[in-house]
Design a protein around this motif. Structure first.
Motif, PDB file in Angstrom:
ATOM      1  N   LEU A   1      37.872  79.009  -1.464  1.00 47.08           N
ATOM      2  CA  LEU A   1      39.331  79.043  -0.663  1.00 47.08           C
ATOM      3  C   LEU A   1      40.448  79.004  -1.604  1.00 47.08           C
ATOM      4  N   LYS A   2      41.734  79.543  -1.361  1.00 48.05           N
ATOM      5  CA  LYS A   2      43.052  79.231  -1.959  1.00 48.05           C
ATOM      6  C   LYS A   2      43.924  78.673  -0.824  1.00 48.05           C
ATOM      7  N   VAL A   3      44.276  77.490  -1.286  1.00 47.54           N
ATOM      8  CA  VAL A   3      44.970  76.737  -0.054  1.00 47.54           C
ATOM      9  C   VAL A   3      46.620  76.516  -0.616  1.00 47.54           C
ATOM     10  N   HIS A   4      47.264  77.027   0.227  1.00 46.25           N
ATOM     11  CA  HIS A   4      48.711  77.128   0.174  1.00 46.25           C
ATOM     12  C   HIS A   4      49.354  75.820   0.707  1.00 46.25           C
ATOM     13  N   VAL A   5      50.086  74.971  -0.213  1.00 51.55           N
ATOM     14  CA  VAL A   5      50.343  73.719   0.452  1.00 51.55           C
ATOM     15  C   VAL A   5      52.152  73.593   0.034  1.00 51.55           C
ATOM     16  N   ASP A   6      52.964  73.490   1.071  1.00 55.30           N
ATOM     17  CA  ASP A   6      54.420  73.122   0.996  1.00 55.30           C
ATOM     18  C   ASP A   6      54.884  72.015   1.362  1.00 55.30           C
ATOM     19  N   ASN A   7      55.211  71.287   0.674  1.00 55.39           N
ATOM     20  CA  ASN A   7      55.971  69.919   0.807  1.00 55.39           C
ATOM     21  C   ASN A   7      54.963  69.023   1.600  1.00 55.39           C
ATOM     22  N   GLY A   8      53.477  68.933   1.237  1.00 56.45           N
ATOM     23  CA  GLY A   8      52.662  68.185   1.773  1.00 56.45           C
ATOM     24  C   GLY A   8      51.888  68.714   3.018  1.00 56.45           C
ATOM     25  N   ILE A   9      52.305  69.944   3.393  1.00 54.97           N
ATOM     26  CA  ILE A   9      52.013  70.621   4.308  1.00 54.97           C
ATOM     27  C   ILE A   9      51.048  72.050   3.968  1.00 54.97           C
ATOM     28  N   ILE A  10      49.807  72.094   4.770  1.00 57.97           N
ATOM     29  CA  ILE A  10      49.045  73.314   4.438  1.00 57.97           C
ATOM     30  C   ILE A  10      49.654  74.482   5.274  1.00 57.97           C
ATOM     31  N   THR A  11      50.039  75.605   4.650  1.00 61.35           N
ATOM     32  CA  THR A  11      50.563  76.735   5.108  1.00 61.35           C
ATOM     33  C   THR A  11      49.825  77.786   5.331  1.00 61.35           C
ATOM     34  N   SER A  12      48.982  78.106   4.487  1.00 62.85           N
ATOM     35  CA  SER A  12      48.020  79.279   4.760  1.00 62.85           C
ATOM     36  C   SER A  12      46.707  79.235   3.935  1.00 62.85           C
ATOM     37  N   ILE A  13      45.790  79.902   4.261  1.00 61.71           N
ATOM     38  CA  ILE A  13      44.336  79.828   3.459  1.00 61.71           C
ATOM     39  C   ILE A  13      44.036  81.277   3.312  1.00 61.71           C
ATOM     40  N   GLU A  14      43.576  81.417   1.814  1.00 56.61           N
ATOM     41  CA  GLU A  14      43.282  82.745   1.347  1.00 56.61           C
ATOM     42  C   GLU A  14      41.822  82.904   0.527  1.00 56.61           C
ATOM     43  N   PRO A  15      41.407  83.961   0.437  1.00 55.29           N
ATOM     44  CA  PRO A  15      40.228  84.160  -0.325  1.00 55.29           C
ATOM     45  C   PRO A  15      40.379  83.774  -1.647  1.00 55.29           C
ATOM     46  N   HIS A  16      39.223  83.256  -2.166  1.00 56.68           N
ATOM     47  CA  HIS A  16      39.192  82.863  -3.496  1.00 56.68           C
ATOM     48  C   HIS A  16      38.491  84.014  -4.416  1.00 56.68           C
ATOM     49  N   PRO A  17      39.146  84.683  -5.470  1.00 53.97           N
ATOM     50  CA  PRO A  17      38.500  85.832  -5.674  1.00 53.97           C
ATOM     51  C   PRO A  17      37.083  85.758  -6.850  1.00 53.97           C
ATOM     52  N   HIS A  18      36.945  84.293  -7.359  1.00 54.46           N
ATOM     53  CA  HIS A  18      36.086  84.163  -8.314  1.00 54.46           C
ATOM     54  C   HIS A  18      34.721  83.943  -7.704  1.00 54.46           C
ATOM     55  N   ASN A  19      34.552  83.917  -6.314  1.00 57.12           N
ATOM     56  CA  ASN A  19      33.359  83.620  -5.865  1.00 57.12           C
ATOM     57  C   ASN A  19      33.052  85.225  -5.162  1.00 57.12           C
ATOM     58  N   LEU A  20      31.591  85.648  -5.900  1.00 58.97           N
ATOM     59  CA  LEU A  20      31.231  86.720  -5.605  1.00 58.97           C
ATOM     60  C   LEU A  20      30.490  86.770  -4.227  1.00 58.97           C
ATOM     61  N   ALA A  21      30.180  85.958  -3.730  1.00 56.92           N
ATOM     62  CA  ALA A  21      29.445  85.665  -2.355  1.00 56.92           C
ATOM     63  C   ALA A  21      30.372  85.624  -1.456  1.00 56.92           C
ATOM     64  N   THR A  22      31.561  85.306  -1.497  1.00 57.24           N
ATOM     65  CA  THR A  22      32.676  85.309  -0.385  1.00 57.24           C
ATOM     66  C   THR A  22      33.972  86.061  -0.661  1.00 57.24           C
ATOM     67  N   PRO A  23      33.896  87.179  -1.251  1.00 59.07           N
ATOM     68  CA  PRO A  23      34.945  87.935  -1.840  1.00 59.07           C
ATOM     69  C   PRO A  23      36.202  88.071  -0.675  1.00 59.07           C
ATOM     70  N   GLU A  24      35.761  88.233   0.770  1.00 60.06           N
ATOM     71  CA  GLU A  24      36.813  88.566   1.624  1.00 60.06           C
ATOM     72  C   GLU A  24      37.279  87.464   2.238  1.00 60.06           C
ATOM     73  N   GLY A  25      36.954  86.160   1.848  1.00 60.43           N
ATOM     74  CA  GLY A  25      37.657  85.061   2.315  1.00 60.43           C
ATOM     75  C   GLY A  25      36.952  84.357   3.559  1.00 60.43           C
TER      76      GLY A  25
END
Length: 699
Positions: free
Chosen positions: A25-49
């Motif tokens: 996962l790619k996790v976006h954090v704004d000022n200590g708060i998780i705002t969104s979660i996205e796919p991580h492109p480096h994992n060939l097994a879970t490319p769509e997140g």
């Protein structure tokens, strides 16, 4: 705007749930708060997140229902009250010392499950070892019968990398609904289908996966071994087997050939309910289309004949030579990324026959309630639960509740007020995956990953390792021993501890893992490609003396009628339905269902019944019905399913008792034929309309 961009950070991490995918996962954090979660492109097994559950972490971490402070039950009004950590550690120290001095350390049961994975989970056993031992559990609720069956035949558990599925020309999903339980797997499966591959699904239910199949076979539950052995007989008699592969790499084929002679198509139809022509169609597809990958699910090995069933299905892969090649794979489980484990499952789940005196006693996970009640010398006085919800998820809920309520003191580490937490005297708030770094592997994809800390714990939440650290200090253990076995609180000590774990693997560093997942060292992308097998003979053992010696089963794969399906005729009449309790895409067993985003799609439990059975019983859609057997009952609304195999009922597992669920009120405390698994999918029940829903929960 410039300030906002500066404060926004993006972290690489991975989901540690007990799920096939282990998504990066790619996790976006704004000022200590998780705002969104996205796919991580480096994992060939879970490319769509991530799936919906993964996306729901944004809500989960800051849910208003989350437990943020230690809570102690007030015996006067039976309500939980917030207490300080100082008082918590004093109370725990007092209780642990008392029970150890009065009854011995084994009067305390430490129960851990697989709610979250990570190397830091090992700290718990380090603590209990310092304490002088405790009672543990052996076995597992999930998959050990299949693991053991595979180990006996192939020597170890591994499979081709997930993306190799694109190379298969025939894919058989045997008892697996990947559309819901392993959504990432459908990416290479659908790519294979686009290239012309055939998909066969074998399942009593018509699932989302079955809707994509060229052929769906619906055997009676618990009869899969008979189907597999009948197909093996046809393959052998029609000479659709790989003679060269068998001669060079397989032990016991001649005995196997003789043993399957009795599984005639007519007999197999009688046992499984599958017409002879479709048994031949399955055999024809397996015999003619190569390479073939069989992807077995975990459900059909949760029967009293589960291990032998898996060995029977695996034999089809073996006798056709579909091992060690691209697109040819037994795709059950892969331990290749579990590089930190000295002993892999299932062996690590077995009771230690050479008791070291510290952990000298274990009880069965499958028979938890009964074993807790019957344990003596010393009898159990206290339980410590973490990473699990045994009241809901273990078989035989009535006796699990009885056993918990008999204890003098119950400690539960949890994020939410689960059914098990409701039974506690003391609840300790648990971290989420974002609040402490850890290293994790996967039993499906081949990556080692860093579950990276991205935010600080809210409220007064302490990671479990920190709880153990402070408690060890409070109990007066030697400082040098505590520091050696439990990392001190804080990000730097945790990272240093993880760095030491990585030292034997030069290609893996914490800095590289912070960027994303890394393939496990010495990975075999095509499992068994060197055609060597870690068995006593060095060959694939269709005939296994280990199976006979360890588990007292036939050394050859065989079909044994399930215990409950094989019950006396009068009991079959009393309880004519087989209850199926599969997982749903919106939960991982009893996790996630309490979140609002999940409830939006899956708000209430229900029972599914086949159309023909509903008509015979005069049961209407959405009517309240009683599902019962001699062990218990639950009352739910009914949904009519026009594609379900007649004679089956379906209730998705994981619903809390407080939500109206609790399928394990109906299940038996029964072990599988090998591996010490839980055979809790093997339950006969009956169903009848009721006028009013009852409250099953006893607070």
């Amino acid at each position: 705007m410039i300030l906002l961009v500066f404060m926004m950070k993006v972290y690489s991490t991975a989901c540690p749930r007990n799920c096939y995918s282990t998504c990066s996962l790619k996790v976006h954090v704004d000022n200590g708060i998780i705002t969104s979660i996205e796919p991580h492109p480096h994992n060939l097994a879970t490319p769509e997140g991530p799936c919906l559950k993964g996306l729901s972490y944004v809500e989960r971490v800051r849910s208003p229902d989350r437990i943020l402070y230690p809570l102690l039950r007030n015996p006067v009004d039976n309500e939980f009250k917030r207490i300080t950590w100082n008082d918590t550690f004093s109370l725990l120290s007092e209780k642990l010392t008392f029970f150890k001095e009065e009854y011995g350390s084994h009067s305390i049961l430490f129960y851990k499950a697989s709610g979250t994975s990570g190397l830091l989970n090992s700290v718990s056993l380090n603590f209990w070892e310092m304490f002088g031992g405790c009672t543990l559990t052996y076995g597992d609720l999930c998959w050990p019968a299949g693991l053991e069956a595979t180990r006996l035949m192939l020597g170890e558990n591994k499979h081709n990398v997930p993306w190799d599925l694109e190379n298969a020309k025939l894919i058989i999903m045997w008892g697996k609904n990947a559309v819901e339980s392993n959504v990432q797997e459908m990416i290479p499966v659908e790519n294979a289908i686009e290239k012309g591959a055939m998909l066969i699904v074998i399942d009593p239910r018509r699932t989302g996966t079955a809707d994509k199949a060229d052929l769906l076979l619906q055997p009676k539950p618990g009869t899969d071994a008979a189907l597999a052995l009948g197909v093996a007989r046809i393959l052998i008699s029609e000479d659709r087997i790989d003679h060269d592969f068998i001669t060079r790499y397989v032990l016991g084929f001649s005995r196997f050939r003789e043993s399957v002679e009795k599984y005639t198509p007519d007999l197999v139809e009688q046992i499984t309910g599958i017409p002879v022509e479709y048994i031949h169609k399955l055999a024809q597809s397996i015999g003619e289309i190569k390479p073939m990958t069989i992807i077995p699910g975990y459900g059909f090995q949760r029967y009293s004949n589960g291990g032998q069933t898996v060995r029977s299905v695996l034999s089809l892969q073996v006798i056709t030579g579909n091992i060690g090649k691209k697109g040819a794979c037994w795709h059950y489980a892969s331990m290749q990324s579990y590089i930190f484990d000295a002993v892999h499952e299932p062996l690590s789940l077995y009771p230690d026959k050479k008791h070291d005196g510290i952990f000298r006693r274990t009880i069965s996970t499958a028979k938890l309630g009964i074993d807790m009640l019957e344990t003596g010398d010393p009898e159990l006085k206290m339980v410590w639960v973490e990473r699990g919800n045994p009241v809901t998820q273990n078989p035989d809920t009535h006796n699990v509740l009885k056993a918990f309520r008999k204890l003098d003191f119950r400690v539960v580490i949890e994020q939410f007020m689960t059914d098990t937490a409701r039974e506690a005297d003391l609840i300790l708030p648990a971290k989420t995956m974002f609040e402490q770094s850890d290293l994790i592997g996967s039993y499906w994809n081949p990556y080692v990953q860093l579950k990276q800390k991205v935010i600080d714990p809210p409220g007064e939440v302490k990671p479990e390792s920190e709880i153990y650290y402070h408690l060890a200090k409070k109990l007066g253990f030697r400082n040098e021993e505590v520091e050696r076995k439990i990392p001190a609180p804080g990000d730097t000590p945790i990272e240093n501890w993880l760095i030491r774990k990585l030292e034997p693997f030069p290609g893996l560093t914490l800095e590289k893992l912070k960027e994303g997942p890394l393939l496990a060292p010495n990975l075999e992308e095509i499992a068994y490609s060197n055609l060597t097998f870690n068995t006593p003979s060095g060959k694939i053992e269709i005939y296994s003396e280990q199976a006979s010696d360890m588990w007292q089963v036939d050394p050859l794969p065989s079909y044994n009628e399930p215990v409950e399906a094989g019950s006396p005729a009068e009991e079959k009449h009393d309880y004519p339905f087989v209850l199926l309790t599969p997982t749903t895409k919106n939960r991982i067993h009893s996790q996630f269902g309490n979140l609002k985003i999940i409830n939006h799609f899956n708000s209430n439990p229900y029972v599914e019944i086949a159309f023909s059975d509903s008509r015979e019983r005069k049961i209407r859609e959405d009517e309240m019905v009683r599902i019962y057997n001699k062990r218990g009952e639950i009352i739910l609304p009914v949904k009519i399913n026009h594609s379900l195999l007649a004679g089956c009922l379906v209730i998705y597992n994981g619903w809390w008792i407080t939500e109206g669920g609790g399928v394990n009120f109906l299940s038996a405390p029964r072990e599988t034929d090998m591996g010490y698994g839980a055979a809790f999918h093997e339950n006969r029940v009956d169903i009848e309309p009721v006028k009013k829903k009852k409250d099953n929960y006893e607070p």
